[in-house]
Design an enzyme around this catalytic site. Structure first.
Site, PDB file in Angstrom:
ATOM      1  N   HIS A 120     -10.121  -7.431   9.915  1.00 27.23           N
ATOM      2  CA  HIS A 120      -9.546  -6.314   9.414  1.00 27.23           C
ATOM      3  C   HIS A 120     -10.271  -5.170  10.118  1.00 27.23           C
ATOM      4  CE1 HIS A 120      -9.610  -3.050   6.164  1.00 27.23           C
ATOM      5  NE2 HIS A 120      -8.662  -3.736   5.759  1.00 27.23           N
ATOM      6  N   ASP A 197     -17.375 -11.470   6.467  1.00 23.68           N
ATOM      7  CA  ASP A 197     -16.629 -10.564   5.674  1.00 23.68           C
ATOM      8  C   ASP A 197     -15.790 -11.474   4.464  1.00 23.68           C
ATOM      9  OD1 ASP A 197     -14.626  -8.956   4.260  1.00 23.68           O
ATOM     10  OD2 ASP A 197     -13.832  -8.261   6.461  1.00 23.68           O
ATOM     11  N   GLN A 200     -11.729 -11.294   1.120  1.00 28.82           N
ATOM     12  CA  GLN A 200     -10.347 -12.152   0.561  1.00 28.82           C
ATOM     13  C   GLN A 200     -11.067 -13.543  -0.031  1.00 28.82           C
ATOM     14  OE1 GLN A 200      -7.390 -11.050   0.517  1.00 28.82           O
ATOM     15  NE2 GLN A 200      -7.613  -9.356   1.597  1.00 28.82           N
ATOM     16  N   LYS A 223     -10.654  -6.110  -5.163  1.00 26.11           N
ATOM     17  CA  LYS A 223     -10.096  -7.212  -4.841  1.00 26.11           C
ATOM     18  C   LYS A 223     -10.274  -8.506  -5.759  1.00 26.11           C
ATOM     19  CE  LYS A 223      -9.707  -6.025   0.065  1.00 26.11           C
ATOM     20  NZ  LYS A 223      -8.333  -5.544   0.247  1.00 26.11           N
ATOM     21  N   CYS A 362      -3.881  -3.201   8.069  1.00 28.47           N
ATOM     22  CA  CYS A 362      -5.216  -2.796   8.758  1.00 28.47           C
ATOM     23  C   CYS A 362      -5.698  -3.813   9.991  1.00 28.47           C
ATOM     24  CB  CYS A 362      -6.290  -2.570   7.669  1.00 28.47           C
ATOM     25  SG  CYS A 362      -5.882  -1.253   6.652  1.00 28.47           S
TER      26      CYS A 362
HETATM   27  C1  LIG Z   1     -10.697  -8.937   4.879  1.00 29.56           C
HETATM   28  C2  LIG Z   1     -11.114  -7.713   4.585  1.00 29.56           C
HETATM   29  N1  LIG Z   1     -12.080  -7.207   4.850  1.00 29.56           N
HETATM   30  C3  LIG Z   1     -12.465  -5.776   4.381  1.00 29.56           C
HETATM   31  C4  LIG Z   1     -11.619  -4.950   3.742  1.00 29.56           C
HETATM   32  C5  LIG Z   1     -11.861  -3.596   3.263  1.00 29.56           C
HETATM   33  O1  LIG Z   1     -12.261  -3.418   1.963  1.00 29.56           O
HETATM   34  P1  LIG Z   1     -12.344  -1.939   1.403  1.00 29.56           P
HETATM   35  O2  LIG Z   1     -11.202  -1.301   1.644  1.00 29.56           O
HETATM   36  O3  LIG Z   1     -12.581  -2.616  -0.191  1.00 29.56           O
HETATM   37  O4  LIG Z   1     -13.849  -1.666   2.028  1.00 29.56           O
HETATM   38  C6  LIG Z   1     -10.366  -5.392   3.109  1.00 29.56           C
HETATM   39  C7  LIG Z   1      -9.317  -4.976   2.286  1.00 29.56           C
HETATM   40  O5  LIG Z   1      -8.437  -4.446   2.816  1.00 29.56           O
HETATM   41  C8  LIG Z   1     -10.192  -6.929   3.772  1.00 29.56           C
HETATM   42  O6  LIG Z   1      -8.842  -7.611   3.132  1.00 29.56           O
END
Ligand SMILES: Cc1ncc(COP(=O)(O)O)c(C=O)c1O
Lengths: 406, 147
Positions: A120, A197, A200, A223, A362
Protein backbone atom coordinates in the site's frame (compact mmCIF):
# COMPACT_ATOMS: atom_id res chain seq x y z
CA UNK A 1 -21.61 -22.55 8.74
CA UNK A 2 -24.23 -23.55 11.25
CA UNK A 3 -22.79 -21.70 14.22
CA UNK A 4 -22.27 -18.53 12.25
CA UNK A 5 -25.52 -16.60 12.00
CA UNK A 6 -25.00 -13.83 9.47
CA UNK A 7 -28.50 -12.44 9.92
CA UNK A 8 -27.92 -11.99 13.60
CA UNK A 9 -24.60 -10.31 12.84
CA UNK A 10 -26.23 -8.00 10.31
CA UNK A 11 -28.78 -6.95 12.89
CA UNK A 12 -25.89 -5.62 15.01
CA UNK A 13 -25.00 -3.09 12.29
CA UNK A 14 -27.35 -0.09 12.18
CA UNK A 15 -26.29 0.76 8.62
CA UNK A 16 -27.90 -2.43 7.34
CA UNK A 17 -31.36 -1.39 8.42
CA UNK A 18 -31.23 0.10 4.92
CA UNK A 19 -32.01 -3.18 3.23
CA UNK A 20 -30.93 -2.05 -0.20
CA UNK A 21 -27.28 -1.48 0.72
CA UNK A 22 -24.83 -4.08 -0.54
CA UNK A 23 -21.58 -2.99 1.06
CA UNK A 24 -18.60 -4.61 -0.62
CA UNK A 25 -15.84 -2.19 0.37
CA UNK A 26 -14.71 -3.51 3.74
CA UNK A 27 -11.08 -3.62 2.60
CA UNK A 28 -11.26 0.19 2.59
CA UNK A 29 -13.11 0.44 5.88
CA UNK A 30 -15.64 -1.69 7.73
CA UNK A 31 -19.10 -0.80 8.98
CA UNK A 32 -19.61 -0.53 12.75
CA UNK A 33 -21.68 -2.73 15.04
CA UNK A 34 -23.85 -0.99 17.63
CA UNK A 35 -21.64 -2.50 20.35
CA UNK A 36 -18.78 -0.26 19.14
CA UNK A 37 -20.98 2.77 18.58
CA UNK A 38 -22.49 2.31 22.04
CA UNK A 39 -19.11 1.95 23.73
CA UNK A 40 -17.97 5.26 22.24
CA UNK A 41 -21.24 6.94 23.08
CA UNK A 42 -21.21 5.52 26.63
CA UNK A 43 -17.78 7.04 27.19
CA UNK A 44 -18.87 10.46 25.92
CA UNK A 45 -22.16 10.30 27.83
CA UNK A 46 -21.17 8.77 31.14
CA UNK A 47 -17.51 8.95 32.06
CA UNK A 48 -15.83 11.36 29.66
CA UNK A 49 -12.63 12.94 30.99
CA UNK A 50 -8.98 13.23 30.04
CA UNK A 51 -6.63 10.39 30.87
CA UNK A 52 -3.49 10.24 33.03
CA UNK A 53 -4.21 13.68 34.48
CA UNK A 54 -7.01 13.86 36.96
CA UNK A 55 -7.09 12.32 40.36
CA UNK A 56 -10.85 12.59 40.31
CA UNK A 57 -13.08 9.60 39.82
CA UNK A 58 -14.14 10.33 36.26
CA UNK A 59 -10.60 10.71 34.96
CA UNK A 60 -9.55 7.52 36.68
CA UNK A 61 -12.42 5.68 35.08
CA UNK A 62 -11.46 7.04 31.65
CA UNK A 63 -7.81 6.14 32.24
CA UNK A 64 -8.82 2.63 33.22
CA UNK A 65 -10.93 2.18 30.09
CA UNK A 66 -8.12 3.52 27.90
CA UNK A 67 -5.64 1.16 29.51
CA UNK A 68 -8.01 -1.74 29.27
CA UNK A 69 -8.33 -1.12 25.51
CA UNK A 70 -4.56 -1.33 25.23
CA UNK A 71 -4.53 -4.59 27.16
CA UNK A 72 -7.21 -5.97 24.83
CA UNK A 73 -5.07 -5.11 21.82
CA UNK A 74 -2.04 -6.78 23.42
CA UNK A 75 -4.03 -9.95 24.09
CA UNK A 76 -5.53 -9.87 20.61
CA UNK A 77 -2.13 -10.09 18.94
CA UNK A 78 -0.70 -12.28 21.72
CA UNK A 79 1.81 -9.77 23.01
CA UNK A 80 2.78 -10.56 26.60
CA UNK A 81 3.54 -6.92 27.38
CA UNK A 82 1.03 -4.08 27.10
CA UNK A 83 3.94 -1.64 26.84
CA UNK A 84 4.54 -2.98 23.33
CA UNK A 85 1.27 -1.40 22.17
CA UNK A 86 1.50 2.22 20.97
CA UNK A 87 -1.78 3.87 20.01
CA UNK A 88 -1.51 5.89 16.81
CA UNK A 89 -3.96 7.42 14.35
CA UNK A 90 -3.78 4.39 12.06
CA UNK A 91 -1.47 2.16 10.05
CA UNK A 92 -0.10 5.13 8.14
CA UNK A 93 0.93 6.93 11.30
CA UNK A 94 2.40 3.73 12.77
CA UNK A 95 4.66 3.31 9.74
CA UNK A 96 5.67 6.96 9.79
CA UNK A 97 6.47 6.73 13.50
CA UNK A 98 9.04 4.02 12.79
CA UNK A 99 10.33 5.92 9.75
CA UNK A 100 10.97 8.99 11.92
CA UNK A 101 11.92 7.56 15.30
CA UNK A 102 13.88 4.55 14.17
CA UNK A 103 14.91 4.71 10.48
CA UNK A 104 15.99 8.36 10.34
CA UNK A 105 17.94 7.97 13.58
CA UNK A 106 19.65 4.68 12.89
CA UNK A 107 20.22 4.39 9.16
CA UNK A 108 22.92 5.96 7.04
CA UNK A 109 23.86 6.31 3.39
CA UNK A 110 24.20 2.95 1.69
CA UNK A 111 22.01 1.05 4.17
CA UNK A 112 19.07 -0.73 2.59
CA UNK A 113 15.37 -1.06 3.29
CA UNK A 114 13.58 -3.93 1.56
CA UNK A 115 9.84 -3.71 0.85
CA UNK A 116 7.71 -5.31 -1.87
CA UNK A 117 5.96 -4.15 -5.02
CA UNK A 118 2.71 -5.22 -3.38
CA UNK A 119 2.71 -2.54 -0.69
CA UNK A 120 0.00 0.00 0.00
CA UNK A 121 1.33 3.54 -0.63
CA UNK A 122 1.57 3.96 3.15
CA UNK A 123 4.34 1.36 3.25
CA UNK A 124 6.19 2.89 0.30
CA UNK A 125 6.14 6.66 0.61
CA UNK A 126 7.47 6.95 4.21
CA UNK A 127 10.51 4.87 3.19
CA UNK A 128 11.00 6.88 0.00
CA UNK A 129 11.14 9.99 2.16
CA UNK A 130 13.70 8.32 4.44
CA UNK A 131 15.74 7.29 1.40
CA UNK A 132 15.70 10.80 -0.01
CA UNK A 133 16.85 12.36 3.24
CA UNK A 134 19.42 9.81 4.36
CA UNK A 135 20.79 8.17 1.23
CA UNK A 136 19.29 4.83 2.27
CA UNK A 137 18.56 2.57 -0.69
CA UNK A 138 15.00 1.31 -1.09
CA UNK A 139 14.69 -2.11 -2.71
CA UNK A 140 11.62 -4.06 -3.75
CA UNK A 141 10.75 -7.74 -3.70
CA UNK A 142 9.02 -8.08 -7.09
CA UNK A 143 5.51 -9.40 -7.64
CA UNK A 144 4.33 -11.88 -10.19
CA UNK A 145 1.39 -10.89 -12.37
CA UNK A 146 -0.63 -13.61 -10.62
CA UNK A 147 -0.61 -11.47 -7.49
CA UNK A 148 2.01 -13.33 -5.46
CA UNK A 149 5.45 -12.25 -4.32
CA UNK A 150 8.41 -13.47 -6.31
CA UNK A 151 10.69 -14.68 -3.54
CA UNK A 152 13.10 -16.53 -5.82
CA UNK A 153 15.80 -13.90 -5.37
CA UNK A 154 15.18 -13.03 -1.76
CA UNK A 155 18.64 -14.10 -0.65
CA UNK A 156 20.22 -11.76 -3.17
CA UNK A 157 17.88 -8.91 -2.23
CA UNK A 158 18.79 -9.34 1.43
CA UNK A 159 22.36 -8.26 2.07
CA UNK A 160 24.32 -7.34 5.15
CA UNK A 161 23.34 -3.74 4.31
CA UNK A 162 19.63 -4.55 4.72
CA UNK A 163 18.50 -2.97 7.97
CA UNK A 164 14.74 -3.24 7.66
CA UNK A 165 12.31 -5.51 5.82
CA UNK A 166 8.76 -4.16 5.72
CA UNK A 167 6.07 -6.33 4.17
CA UNK A 168 2.32 -6.31 3.70
CA UNK A 169 0.72 -9.39 5.32
CA UNK A 170 -2.35 -9.46 3.12
CA UNK A 171 -2.64 -7.55 -0.15
CA UNK A 172 -5.42 -4.96 -0.23
CA UNK A 173 -5.60 -5.43 -4.01
CA UNK A 174 -5.28 -9.18 -4.63
CA UNK A 175 -6.22 -10.54 -1.21
CA UNK A 176 -3.01 -12.60 -1.34
CA UNK A 177 -1.71 -13.72 2.05
CA UNK A 178 2.06 -13.46 1.98
CA UNK A 179 4.37 -16.01 3.61
CA UNK A 180 5.55 -13.47 6.16
CA UNK A 181 6.99 -16.05 8.56
CA UNK A 182 9.32 -17.25 5.86
CA UNK A 183 10.29 -13.67 4.95
CA UNK A 184 10.94 -12.84 8.61
CA UNK A 185 13.19 -15.90 8.94
CA UNK A 186 15.18 -14.79 5.88
CA UNK A 187 15.45 -11.23 7.22
CA UNK A 188 16.80 -12.47 10.53
CA UNK A 189 19.67 -14.17 8.76
CA UNK A 190 21.06 -10.76 7.86
CA UNK A 191 19.97 -9.23 11.19
CA UNK A 192 17.48 -6.89 9.55
CA UNK A 193 14.52 -5.66 11.59
CA UNK A 194 11.08 -6.69 10.37
CA UNK A 195 7.88 -4.67 10.03
CA UNK A 196 4.53 -6.26 9.17
CA UNK A 197 1.65 -4.24 7.74
CA UNK A 198 -1.27 -6.22 9.14
CA UNK A 199 -3.99 -3.72 8.18
CA UNK A 200 -5.89 -6.29 6.11
CA UNK A 201 -4.98 -9.56 7.82
CA UNK A 202 -5.84 -8.42 11.35
CA UNK A 203 -9.56 -8.46 10.50
CA UNK A 204 -9.84 -12.23 10.19
CA UNK A 205 -6.60 -14.02 11.06
CA UNK A 206 -4.83 -14.90 14.24
CA UNK A 207 -1.96 -12.45 14.15
CA UNK A 208 0.49 -13.65 16.80
CA UNK A 209 3.49 -11.39 17.32
CA UNK A 210 5.31 -13.95 19.47
CA UNK A 211 4.94 -16.64 16.89
CA UNK A 212 5.91 -14.28 14.04
CA UNK A 213 8.73 -12.78 16.10
CA UNK A 214 8.53 -9.57 14.05
CA UNK A 215 9.98 -6.35 15.44
CA UNK A 216 7.12 -4.07 14.43
CA UNK A 217 3.55 -4.61 13.29
CA UNK A 218 0.82 -2.11 12.43
CA UNK A 219 -2.91 -2.01 11.82
CA UNK A 220 -5.91 0.38 11.83
CA UNK A 221 -9.01 0.27 14.02
CA UNK A 222 -11.42 1.35 11.29
CA UNK A 223 -10.76 -1.73 9.14
CA UNK A 224 -11.66 -4.09 12.01
CA UNK A 225 -15.07 -2.71 13.05
CA UNK A 226 -13.53 0.01 15.22
CA UNK A 227 -13.61 3.81 14.93
CA UNK A 228 -11.50 5.95 12.61
CA UNK A 229 -8.59 7.85 14.14
CA UNK A 230 -7.15 4.93 16.07
CA UNK A 231 -4.43 2.53 15.05
CA UNK A 232 -1.74 0.42 16.60
CA UNK A 233 1.98 0.16 16.39
CA UNK A 234 3.29 -2.98 18.03
CA UNK A 235 7.02 -2.86 18.74
CA UNK A 236 9.29 -5.07 20.77
CA UNK A 237 9.58 -3.22 24.10
CA UNK A 238 13.39 -3.10 24.17
CA UNK A 239 13.36 -1.67 20.65
CA UNK A 240 10.70 0.93 21.44
CA UNK A 241 12.69 1.80 24.54
CA UNK A 242 15.80 2.51 22.48
CA UNK A 243 13.96 4.85 20.13
CA UNK A 244 13.57 8.61 20.40
CA UNK A 245 10.10 10.20 20.56
CA UNK A 246 8.10 10.85 17.40
CA UNK A 247 6.25 13.99 18.48
CA UNK A 248 6.92 16.17 21.48
CA UNK A 249 4.30 17.50 23.85
CA UNK A 250 2.30 16.65 26.90
CA UNK A 251 1.93 13.12 28.23
CA UNK A 252 5.14 11.91 26.60
CA UNK A 253 7.52 13.47 29.14
CA UNK A 254 8.70 12.71 32.65
CA UNK A 255 9.95 16.17 33.44
CA UNK A 256 10.38 19.37 31.51
CA UNK A 257 12.71 22.22 32.38
CA UNK A 258 13.59 25.24 30.27
CA UNK A 259 16.61 23.48 28.85
CA UNK A 260 15.73 19.84 28.70
CA UNK A 261 13.09 17.19 29.07
CA UNK A 262 13.22 13.54 29.93
CA UNK A 263 10.95 11.06 28.26
CA UNK A 264 8.13 9.13 29.74
CA UNK A 265 8.26 5.31 29.60
CA UNK A 266 6.99 3.36 26.62
CA UNK A 267 4.40 3.37 25.19
CA UNK A 268 3.54 6.88 26.46
CA UNK A 269 6.78 8.25 25.06
CA UNK A 270 5.17 7.90 21.61
CA UNK A 271 1.75 9.26 22.53
CA UNK A 272 2.24 13.02 22.78
CA UNK A 273 -0.80 15.08 23.66
CA UNK A 274 -4.30 14.02 24.61
CA UNK A 275 -4.76 10.65 22.92
CA UNK A 276 -7.77 9.41 20.93
CA UNK A 277 -9.42 8.07 24.05
CA UNK A 278 -12.91 7.43 22.70
CA UNK A 279 -11.49 5.77 19.60
CA UNK A 280 -9.23 3.50 21.67
CA UNK A 281 -12.22 2.49 23.79
CA UNK A 282 -14.16 1.84 20.58
CA UNK A 283 -11.33 -0.32 19.28
CA UNK A 284 -11.44 -2.28 22.52
CA UNK A 285 -15.16 -2.87 21.97
CA UNK A 286 -14.48 -3.98 18.38
CA UNK A 287 -11.98 -6.53 19.65
CA UNK A 288 -14.53 -7.77 22.19
CA UNK A 289 -17.05 -8.12 19.37
CA UNK A 290 -14.63 -10.06 17.17
CA UNK A 291 -13.62 -12.30 20.10
CA UNK A 292 -17.26 -12.95 20.90
CA UNK A 293 -17.83 -14.34 17.41
CA UNK A 294 -14.39 -15.89 17.28
CA UNK A 295 -11.71 -14.84 14.82
CA UNK A 296 -11.47 -18.34 13.36
CA UNK A 297 -15.23 -18.39 12.73
CA UNK A 298 -14.93 -15.08 10.93
CA UNK A 299 -12.04 -16.45 8.92
CA UNK A 300 -13.96 -19.58 7.94
CA UNK A 301 -17.04 -17.61 6.97
CA UNK A 302 -15.29 -15.06 4.76
CA UNK A 303 -13.23 -17.84 3.19
CA UNK A 304 -16.53 -19.52 2.33
CA UNK A 305 -17.79 -16.25 0.79
CA UNK A 306 -14.54 -15.92 -1.14
CA UNK A 307 -14.88 -19.36 -2.69
CA UNK A 308 -18.45 -18.73 -3.75
CA UNK A 309 -17.62 -15.29 -5.13
CA UNK A 310 -14.64 -16.59 -7.09
CA UNK A 311 -16.69 -19.39 -8.58
CA UNK A 312 -19.51 -17.08 -9.64
CA UNK A 313 -17.28 -14.29 -10.91
CA UNK A 314 -15.18 -16.73 -12.93
CA UNK A 315 -18.32 -17.85 -14.71
CA UNK A 316 -18.92 -14.33 -16.05
CA UNK A 317 -17.86 -13.77 -19.65
CA UNK A 318 -14.99 -11.32 -20.28
CA UNK A 319 -14.28 -10.84 -16.57
CA UNK A 320 -10.64 -10.94 -15.50
CA UNK A 321 -9.77 -11.60 -11.86
CA UNK A 322 -6.34 -10.49 -10.70
CA UNK A 323 -4.76 -12.94 -8.27
CA UNK A 324 -6.40 -15.84 -6.43
CA UNK A 325 -4.65 -18.39 -8.61
CA UNK A 326 -2.05 -19.94 -6.36
CA UNK A 327 -1.44 -20.01 -2.63
CA UNK A 328 -3.45 -18.51 0.18
CA UNK A 329 -5.75 -15.53 -0.31
CA UNK A 330 -8.59 -13.77 1.43
CA UNK A 331 -11.87 -12.13 0.53
CA UNK A 332 -10.60 -9.16 -1.48
CA UNK A 333 -11.14 -9.55 -5.22
CA UNK A 334 -9.90 -7.16 -7.89
CA UNK A 335 -11.22 -7.59 -11.38
CA UNK A 336 -12.06 -5.90 -14.64
CA UNK A 337 -14.87 -6.42 -17.10
CA UNK A 338 -13.79 -6.08 -20.71
CA UNK A 339 -15.42 -3.16 -22.48
CA UNK A 340 -16.47 -1.34 -19.33
CA UNK A 341 -14.12 1.06 -17.57
CA UNK A 342 -14.02 0.38 -13.78
CA UNK A 343 -15.30 3.87 -13.05
CA UNK A 344 -18.32 3.41 -15.27
CA UNK A 345 -18.93 -0.05 -13.85
CA UNK A 346 -18.83 1.16 -10.24
CA UNK A 347 -21.30 3.89 -11.13
CA UNK A 348 -23.75 1.38 -12.59
CA UNK A 349 -23.40 -0.93 -9.57
CA UNK A 350 -24.02 2.04 -7.29
CA UNK A 351 -27.35 2.62 -9.04
CA UNK A 352 -28.43 -0.69 -7.57
CA UNK A 353 -27.04 -0.01 -4.13
CA UNK A 354 -23.86 -2.02 -4.57
CA UNK A 355 -20.82 -0.29 -3.10
CA UNK A 356 -17.55 -1.44 -4.65
CA UNK A 357 -14.28 0.38 -5.09
CA UNK A 358 -12.94 1.51 -8.47
CA UNK A 359 -9.41 2.82 -8.71
CA UNK A 360 -5.80 1.98 -8.02
CA UNK A 361 -6.45 1.13 -4.34
CA UNK A 362 -3.42 3.12 -3.18
CA UNK A 363 -1.17 0.65 -4.92
CA UNK A 364 -0.06 2.22 -8.19
CA UNK A 365 3.04 0.01 -8.55
CA UNK A 366 0.70 -3.00 -8.74
CA UNK A 367 -1.43 -1.33 -11.41
CA UNK A 368 1.72 -0.62 -13.43
CA UNK A 369 2.70 -4.27 -13.14
CA UNK A 370 -0.74 -5.43 -14.29
CA UNK A 371 -0.71 -2.86 -17.09
CA UNK A 372 -4.06 -1.37 -16.08
CA UNK A 373 -4.88 2.06 -14.72
CA UNK A 374 -7.48 0.78 -12.29
CA UNK A 375 -9.61 -2.17 -11.27
CA UNK A 376 -12.88 -2.86 -9.54
CA UNK A 377 -12.43 -4.26 -6.05
CA UNK A 378 -15.09 -6.14 -4.15
CA UNK A 379 -14.24 -7.11 -0.58
CA UNK A 380 -16.31 -9.17 1.80
CA UNK A 381 -16.49 -9.27 5.57
CA UNK A 382 -18.46 -11.05 8.27
CA UNK A 383 -21.72 -9.22 7.51
CA UNK A 384 -21.87 -10.02 3.80
CA UNK A 385 -24.08 -12.75 2.40
CA UNK A 386 -24.21 -15.17 -0.50
CA UNK A 387 -27.26 -13.32 -1.75
CA UNK A 388 -25.19 -10.18 -2.07
CA UNK A 389 -22.67 -12.04 -4.21
CA UNK A 390 -25.54 -13.11 -6.47
CA UNK A 391 -26.75 -9.54 -6.70
CA UNK A 392 -23.24 -8.35 -7.60
CA UNK A 393 -22.90 -10.97 -10.33
CA UNK A 394 -26.35 -10.33 -11.76
CA UNK A 395 -25.56 -6.62 -11.96
CA UNK A 396 -22.21 -7.22 -13.60
CA UNK A 397 -23.88 -9.28 -16.29
CA UNK A 398 -26.61 -6.69 -16.75
CA UNK A 399 -24.11 -3.84 -17.04
CA UNK A 400 -21.88 -5.72 -19.47
CA UNK A 401 -24.92 -6.31 -21.64
CA UNK A 402 -25.96 -2.67 -21.52
CA UNK A 403 -22.50 -1.51 -22.61
CA UNK A 404 -22.33 -4.11 -25.35
CA UNK A 405 -25.63 -2.85 -26.72
CA UNK A 406 -24.54 0.81 -26.84
CA UNK B 1 -34.39 3.26 -18.67
CA UNK B 2 -32.96 5.11 -15.67
CA UNK B 3 -31.14 8.44 -15.65
CA UNK B 4 -27.73 6.86 -15.69
CA UNK B 5 -28.50 4.64 -18.64
CA UNK B 6 -29.95 7.61 -20.47
CA UNK B 7 -26.84 9.66 -19.88
CA UNK B 8 -24.67 6.89 -21.20
CA UNK B 9 -26.96 6.29 -24.16
CA UNK B 10 -26.73 9.91 -25.20
CA UNK B 11 -23.08 10.48 -24.49
CA UNK B 12 -21.39 7.24 -25.28
CA UNK B 13 -23.27 5.80 -28.16
CA UNK B 14 -21.01 7.66 -30.45
CA UNK B 15 -18.11 9.19 -28.68
CA UNK B 16 -16.86 6.36 -26.49
CA UNK B 17 -16.89 3.81 -29.27
CA UNK B 18 -15.79 6.17 -31.95
CA UNK B 19 -13.88 9.01 -30.32
CA UNK B 20 -13.12 11.99 -32.57
CA UNK B 21 -9.59 13.33 -32.91
CA UNK B 22 -8.20 10.46 -30.86
CA UNK B 23 -4.55 10.64 -31.86
CA UNK B 24 -1.37 12.54 -31.20
CA UNK B 25 -0.41 15.74 -33.01
CA UNK B 26 3.26 15.52 -33.88
CA UNK B 27 4.26 19.12 -33.40
CA UNK B 28 1.50 20.79 -31.39
CA UNK B 29 1.90 24.42 -30.49
CA UNK B 30 0.24 23.69 -27.15
CA UNK B 31 -0.12 20.53 -25.10
CA UNK B 32 -0.74 19.43 -21.55
CA UNK B 33 -1.19 16.33 -19.49
CA UNK B 34 -4.13 15.63 -17.22
CA UNK B 35 -4.30 13.09 -14.46
CA UNK B 36 -7.06 12.03 -12.13
CA UNK B 37 -5.17 10.65 -9.13
CA UNK B 38 -8.36 9.16 -7.74
CA UNK B 39 -8.84 6.68 -10.52
CA UNK B 40 -5.47 6.75 -12.25
CA UNK B 41 -6.90 8.04 -15.54
CA UNK B 42 -4.50 9.90 -17.78
CA UNK B 43 -5.10 12.23 -20.69
CA UNK B 44 -2.97 14.22 -23.14
CA UNK B 45 -4.39 17.17 -25.02
CA UNK B 46 -2.70 18.58 -28.13
CA UNK B 47 -3.54 21.83 -29.89
CA UNK B 48 -2.29 23.68 -32.92
CA UNK B 49 -3.04 27.36 -32.70
CA UNK B 50 -2.37 29.60 -35.66
CA UNK B 51 -2.94 33.33 -35.40
CA UNK B 52 -5.02 32.85 -32.30
CA UNK B 53 -7.32 30.27 -33.94
CA UNK B 54 -7.42 26.61 -32.91
CA UNK B 55 -6.86 24.77 -36.16
CA UNK B 56 -6.16 21.32 -34.79
CA UNK B 57 -6.98 19.62 -31.53
CA UNK B 58 -6.68 16.03 -30.40
CA UNK B 59 -6.39 13.82 -27.34
CA UNK B 60 -4.89 10.54 -26.18
CA UNK B 61 -5.16 8.56 -22.99
CA UNK B 62 -7.02 6.02 -20.97
CA UNK B 63 -10.22 6.98 -19.28
CA UNK B 64 -13.75 6.06 -18.44
CA UNK B 65 -16.57 6.50 -20.93
CA UNK B 66 -17.51 9.89 -19.52
CA UNK B 67 -14.02 11.37 -19.69
CA UNK B 68 -13.48 9.94 -23.14
CA UNK B 69 -16.78 11.25 -24.46
CA UNK B 70 -16.16 14.63 -22.88
CA UNK B 71 -12.71 14.78 -24.51
CA UNK B 72 -14.07 13.78 -27.88
CA UNK B 73 -16.91 16.31 -27.75
CA UNK B 74 -14.46 18.96 -26.62
CA UNK B 75 -12.14 18.45 -29.57
CA UNK B 76 -15.06 18.81 -31.98
CA UNK B 77 -16.26 21.96 -30.26
CA UNK B 78 -12.88 23.68 -30.17
CA UNK B 79 -11.88 23.51 -33.80
CA UNK B 80 -12.10 26.94 -35.38
CA UNK B 81 -12.50 28.77 -32.07
CA UNK B 82 -10.24 31.58 -30.93
CA UNK B 83 -8.29 31.19 -27.70
CA UNK B 84 -10.66 33.61 -25.95
CA UNK B 85 -13.69 31.69 -27.18
CA UNK B 86 -12.12 28.44 -25.96
CA UNK B 87 -11.58 29.92 -22.53
CA UNK B 88 -15.13 31.17 -22.42
CA UNK B 89 -16.34 27.74 -23.43
CA UNK B 90 -14.38 26.23 -20.54
CA UNK B 91 -16.36 28.42 -18.15
CA UNK B 92 -19.69 27.54 -19.76
CA UNK B 93 -18.95 23.81 -19.63
CA UNK B 94 -17.67 24.04 -16.07
CA UNK B 95 -20.86 25.80 -15.00
CA UNK B 96 -23.04 23.36 -16.86
CA UNK B 97 -21.43 20.22 -15.44
CA UNK B 98 -21.56 21.50 -11.89
CA UNK B 99 -25.04 23.02 -12.06
CA UNK B 100 -26.81 20.94 -14.68
CA UNK B 101 -27.93 24.10 -16.51
CA UNK B 102 -27.13 24.03 -20.21
CA UNK B 103 -28.22 27.59 -20.99
CA UNK B 104 -24.97 29.22 -22.11
CA UNK B 105 -25.04 30.31 -25.74
CA UNK B 106 -21.92 28.46 -26.78
CA UNK B 107 -22.90 25.06 -25.33
CA UNK B 108 -24.56 23.55 -28.40
CA UNK B 109 -24.02 19.80 -28.69
CA UNK B 110 -22.10 19.77 -25.42
CA UNK B 111 -25.46 19.95 -23.63
CA UNK B 112 -25.47 16.13 -23.48
CA UNK B 113 -22.85 16.41 -20.76
CA UNK B 114 -25.20 18.35 -18.47
CA UNK B 115 -26.58 15.09 -17.04
CA UNK B 116 -23.25 14.38 -15.39
CA UNK B 117 -24.04 16.83 -12.60
CA UNK B 118 -26.49 14.29 -11.15
CA UNK B 119 -23.56 11.97 -10.46
CA UNK B 120 -21.19 14.07 -8.35
CA UNK B 121 -18.50 11.40 -8.25
CA UNK B 122 -18.23 11.72 -12.02
CA UNK B 123 -17.97 15.49 -12.39
CA UNK B 124 -14.18 15.19 -12.22
CA UNK B 125 -14.18 12.65 -15.06
CA UNK B 126 -16.10 15.00 -17.34
CA UNK B 127 -14.14 18.10 -16.43
CA UNK B 128 -10.62 16.64 -16.59
CA UNK B 129 -10.12 17.12 -20.35
CA UNK B 130 -11.35 20.71 -20.07
CA UNK B 131 -8.94 21.53 -17.26
CA UNK B 132 -6.14 19.95 -19.23
CA UNK B 133 -7.04 22.01 -22.30
CA UNK B 134 -7.13 25.17 -20.19
CA UNK B 135 -3.67 24.39 -18.84
CA UNK B 136 -2.40 23.89 -22.36
CA UNK B 137 -3.79 27.26 -23.40
CA UNK B 138 -2.53 29.11 -20.36
CA UNK B 139 0.99 27.90 -20.60
CA UNK B 140 1.15 29.55 -24.01
CA UNK B 141 -0.40 32.74 -22.73
CA UNK B 142 2.33 32.99 -20.12
CA UNK B 143 5.15 32.42 -22.58
CA UNK B 144 3.51 34.89 -24.93
CA UNK B 145 3.67 37.55 -22.22
CA UNK B 146 7.39 37.06 -21.59
CA UNK B 147 8.23 37.10 -25.29
C1 LIG C 1 -2.62 -2.98 3.54
C2 LIG C 1 -2.88 -1.59 4.00
N1 LIG C 1 -1.90 -0.91 4.62
C3 LIG C 1 -2.09 0.33 5.07
C4 LIG C 1 -3.29 0.98 4.92
C5 LIG C 1 -3.45 2.38 5.44
O1 LIG C 1 -4.28 2.41 6.52
P1 LIG C 1 -4.81 3.79 7.13
O2 LIG C 1 -5.33 4.57 5.98
O3 LIG C 1 -5.87 3.38 8.08
O4 LIG C 1 -3.65 4.44 7.80
C6 LIG C 1 -4.33 0.31 4.29
C7 LIG C 1 -5.64 0.97 4.12
O5 LIG C 1 -6.11 1.32 3.07
C8 LIG C 1 -4.13 -1.00 3.82
O6 LIG C 1 -5.09 -1.68 3.18
Amino acid sequence: MSKFDVNKIRSDFPVFTDKSLVYLDSAATTQKPKQVIDAVSDFYSNYYANVHRGIYELSMKATEAYHSARQKVANFINSSDWRSIVFTGGTTESINLVAYSWARKNLKTGDEILITEMEHHSNIVPWQLVAKETGVILKYIPINTNGTLDLSNIDELLTNKTKLVSVIHQSNVFGTINPIKKIITHAKRVNALTFIDAAQSITHSQVDVQDLDCDFLAFSGHKMLGPTGIGVLYGKPELLDSMTPFMGGGDMINSVTMTKSTWNDIPYKFEAGTPNIAQAIGLGAAIDYINEIGISNIHKYIQHLLNIALEKLRAIDKLTIYGHQVGESSSVISFNLEGVHPHDLAQFLDQDGIAVRAGHHCAQPIMDKLGVSSTIRASFYLYNTEKEIDKLCANLIKTAKFFKGL
Amino acid sequence: MNELQELYQQVIIDHNHNPRNFHEIEHPSHSAKGHNPLCGDKIDIYLTIKENIITEVSFMGSGCAISKASSSLMTEALIGKTVTEAQKLFDSVHNMITSGKADAEDIGKLAVLSGVHKFPARVKCAILPWHTMKNALEKKTQTAITE
